[in-house]
Design a protein around this motif. Sequence first.
Motif, PDB file in Angstrom:
ATOM      1  N   LEU A 190      58.841 -17.241  -7.840  1.00  0.00           N
ATOM      2  CA  LEU A 190      57.425 -17.592  -7.779  1.00  0.00           C
ATOM      3  C   LEU A 190      57.262 -19.036  -8.226  1.00  0.00           C
ATOM      4  CD1 LEU A 190      54.403 -16.733  -7.397  1.00  0.00           C
ATOM      5  CD2 LEU A 190      54.369 -16.503  -9.904  1.00  0.00           C
ATOM      6  N   HIS A 191      56.625 -19.855  -7.381  1.00  0.00           N
ATOM      7  CA  HIS A 191      56.274 -21.226  -7.732  1.00  0.00           C
ATOM      8  C   HIS A 191      54.775 -21.256  -8.031  1.00  0.00           C
ATOM      9  CE1 HIS A 191      54.973 -25.394  -6.951  1.00  0.00           C
ATOM     10  NE2 HIS A 191      56.202 -25.762  -7.241  1.00  0.00           N
ATOM     11  N   SER A 192      54.440 -21.379  -9.305  1.00  0.00           N
ATOM     12  CA  SER A 192      53.046 -21.459  -9.728  1.00  0.00           C
ATOM     13  C   SER A 192      52.905 -22.704 -10.603  1.00  0.00           C
ATOM     14  CB  SER A 192      52.652 -20.192 -10.499  1.00  0.00           C
ATOM     15  OG  SER A 192      51.304 -20.242 -10.904  1.00  0.00           O
ATOM     16  N   VAL A 193      53.021 -23.846  -9.952  1.00  0.00           N
ATOM     17  CA  VAL A 193      53.076 -25.133 -10.651  1.00  0.00           C
ATOM     18  C   VAL A 193      52.066 -26.072 -10.009  1.00  0.00           C
ATOM     19  CG1 VAL A 193      54.527 -27.084 -11.294  1.00  0.00           C
ATOM     20  CG2 VAL A 193      55.548 -24.800 -11.104  1.00  0.00           C
ATOM     21  N   ALA A 194      51.098 -26.552 -10.783  1.00  0.00           N
ATOM     22  CA  ALA A 194      50.089 -27.461 -10.227  1.00  0.00           C
ATOM     23  C   ALA A 194      49.411 -28.234 -11.353  1.00  0.00           C
ATOM     24  CB  ALA A 194      49.052 -26.695  -9.429  1.00  0.00           C
ATOM     25  N   MET A 195      49.091 -29.500 -11.067  1.00  0.00           N
ATOM     26  CA  MET A 195      48.386 -30.324 -12.046  1.00  0.00           C
ATOM     27  C   MET A 195      47.887 -31.590 -11.378  1.00  0.00           C
ATOM     28  SD  MET A 195      48.294 -33.064 -14.272  1.00  0.00           S
ATOM     29  CE  MET A 195      49.943 -33.748 -14.393  1.00  0.00           C
ATOM     30  N   SER A 207      52.680 -30.691  -7.884  1.00  0.00           N
ATOM     31  CA  SER A 207      52.033 -29.557  -7.240  1.00  0.00           C
ATOM     32  C   SER A 207      52.611 -29.181  -5.886  1.00  0.00           C
ATOM     33  CB  SER A 207      50.529 -29.845  -7.080  1.00  0.00           C
ATOM     34  OG  SER A 207      49.952 -30.232  -8.311  1.00  0.00           O
ATOM     35  N   ALA A 208      53.359 -30.096  -5.251  1.00  0.00           N
ATOM     36  CA  ALA A 208      53.876 -29.810  -3.909  1.00  0.00           C
ATOM     37  C   ALA A 208      55.346 -30.167  -3.753  1.00  0.00           C
ATOM     38  CB  ALA A 208      53.045 -30.561  -2.861  1.00  0.00           C
ATOM     39  N   ILE A 209      55.695 -31.405  -4.040  1.00  0.00           N
ATOM     40  CA  ILE A 209      57.080 -31.839  -3.832  1.00  0.00           C
ATOM     41  C   ILE A 209      58.036 -31.027  -4.710  1.00  0.00           C
ATOM     42  CG2 ILE A 209      58.681 -33.794  -3.946  1.00  0.00           C
ATOM     43  CD1 ILE A 209      56.243 -35.617  -3.384  1.00  0.00           C
ATOM     44  N   SER A 210      57.568 -30.592  -5.872  1.00  0.00           N
ATOM     45  CA  SER A 210      58.410 -29.750  -6.733  1.00  0.00           C
ATOM     46  C   SER A 210      58.829 -28.474  -6.004  1.00  0.00           C
ATOM     47  CB  SER A 210      57.669 -29.397  -8.026  1.00  0.00           C
ATOM     48  OG  SER A 210      56.550 -28.563  -7.766  1.00  0.00           O
ATOM     49  N   PHE A 211      57.962 -27.972  -5.125  1.00  0.00           N
ATOM     50  CA  PHE A 211      58.291 -26.767  -4.348  1.00  0.00           C
ATOM     51  C   PHE A 211      59.469 -27.051  -3.419  1.00  0.00           C
ATOM     52  CE2 PHE A 211      56.894 -23.652  -0.862  1.00  0.00           C
ATOM     53  CZ  PHE A 211      57.490 -22.574  -1.502  1.00  0.00           C
ATOM     54  N   ALA A 269      54.813 -19.392  -3.154  1.00  0.00           N
ATOM     55  CA  ALA A 269      54.085 -20.415  -3.906  1.00  0.00           C
ATOM     56  C   ALA A 269      52.592 -20.125  -3.809  1.00  0.00           C
ATOM     57  CB  ALA A 269      54.385 -21.808  -3.363  1.00  0.00           C
ATOM     58  N   LEU A 270      51.856 -20.468  -4.839  1.00  0.00           N
ATOM     59  CA  LEU A 270      50.424 -20.200  -4.871  1.00  0.00           C
ATOM     60  C   LEU A 270      49.634 -21.383  -4.336  1.00  0.00           C
ATOM     61  CD1 LEU A 270      50.073 -18.398  -8.309  1.00  0.00           C
ATOM     62  CD2 LEU A 270      50.397 -17.402  -6.039  1.00  0.00           C
ATOM     63  N   ARG A 298      63.038 -15.682   2.970  1.00  0.00           N
ATOM     64  CA  ARG A 298      61.629 -15.810   3.344  1.00  0.00           C
ATOM     65  C   ARG A 298      60.917 -16.833   2.452  1.00  0.00           C
ATOM     66  NH1 ARG A 298      60.140 -10.089   1.750  1.00  0.00           N
ATOM     67  NH2 ARG A 298      62.158 -10.122   0.699  1.00  0.00           N
ATOM     68  N   VAL A 299      60.008 -17.592   3.023  1.00  0.00           N
ATOM     69  CA  VAL A 299      59.227 -18.566   2.260  1.00  0.00           C
ATOM     70  C   VAL A 299      57.763 -18.470   2.697  1.00  0.00           C
ATOM     71  CG1 VAL A 299      58.938 -20.980   1.587  1.00  0.00           C
ATOM     72  CG2 VAL A 299      61.222 -20.124   2.186  1.00  0.00           C
ATOM     73  N   ASN A 300      56.881 -18.149   1.758  1.00  0.00           N
ATOM     74  CA  ASN A 300      55.459 -17.991   2.061  1.00  0.00           C
ATOM     75  C   ASN A 300      54.587 -18.598   0.965  1.00  0.00           C
ATOM     76  OD1 ASN A 300      55.463 -16.064   4.508  1.00  0.00           O
ATOM     77  ND2 ASN A 300      56.768 -14.965   3.041  1.00  0.00           N
ATOM     78  N   THR A 301      53.324 -18.832   1.303  1.00  0.00           N
ATOM     79  CA  THR A 301      52.335 -19.221   0.299  1.00  0.00           C
ATOM     80  C   THR A 301      51.213 -18.186   0.295  1.00  0.00           C
ATOM     81  OG1 THR A 301      51.203 -20.656   1.909  1.00  0.00           O
ATOM     82  CG2 THR A 301      52.798 -21.694   0.428  1.00  0.00           C
ATOM     83  N   ILE A 302      50.632 -17.983  -0.868  1.00  0.00           N
ATOM     84  CA  ILE A 302      49.468 -17.113  -1.016  1.00  0.00           C
ATOM     85  C   ILE A 302      48.270 -17.981  -1.353  1.00  0.00           C
ATOM     86  CG2 ILE A 302      48.374 -15.337  -2.429  1.00  0.00           C
ATOM     87  CD1 ILE A 302      51.091 -14.049  -2.794  1.00  0.00           C
TER      88      ILE A 302
END
Length: 278
Positions: free
Chosen positions: A92-97, A122-126, A147-148, A188-192
Amino acid sequence: MSYNLLKGKKGIIFGALNEMSIAWKVAEKCLEEGAEIVLTNTELSIRMGQIKDFAEKNNVPLIPADATSEEDLERLFKEAMELLGGKIDFILHSVAMSLNVRKKRPYDNLDYDFLQKTLDISAISFHKVLQTAKKLDAINEWGSVVALSYVAAQRTMFEYNDMADAKAMLESIARSFGYIYGREKRVRVNTISQSPTITTAGSGIKGFDSLIDFAERMSPLGNASADECANYCITLFSDLTRKVTMQNLFHDGGFSSMGMSYRAMHQYNKSFENGETK
């Protein structure tokens, strides 16, 4: 109620800070569903939040790592695989700022150094997480990475600022990397795209309470809670969604498909009851 959907699976949860965090809720659900997990966040976030208490209470490894650092990510994956006894099955990628949001810089007067940090965190880290995992062959076949995101990637949302750009990039990375990872490794790679949810990060956005209320009035099922988002994440980590990839999946009570709801229109009309002209 547990369904043992993740029995025998192993994963890494990025970004849990405190009980308000969606990542915290996901970590709890993963354990309930039988998974073994490793938690990770920056050293500063670990000091500021309560995730260390969660890790100790549940006997879960906590590895400090900066998701923007390739060196940290490589160390994280190697340590996680050693602790878990093999490759992992989900992330789970839940990283944003956004410093522009925190400093109340409007979108037409951004600090570009801040913007670069927003995109990097928030994005490139993904992308860095995915690229590092692939280079190390760290994820089992039919593994799942989530990723969220938020609907501001598609629609202009007042005061969401440069985070909207970051979410649009995040979703693009999921599609582009999802094709490669699926074709080569069956990962698999998805965003919610989650409803506006009260978290430490979200509460920093100007007018966030009003945004939550508006979304609640617009959504036929109402806003999705952090707990409900965690349940949705579990299904995407499980074997029940093996052929779902490269998708941005809206988990928002129907908000993303609405134009105008009765409740929102009713509230709009009420604003003119004091004799104001429509």
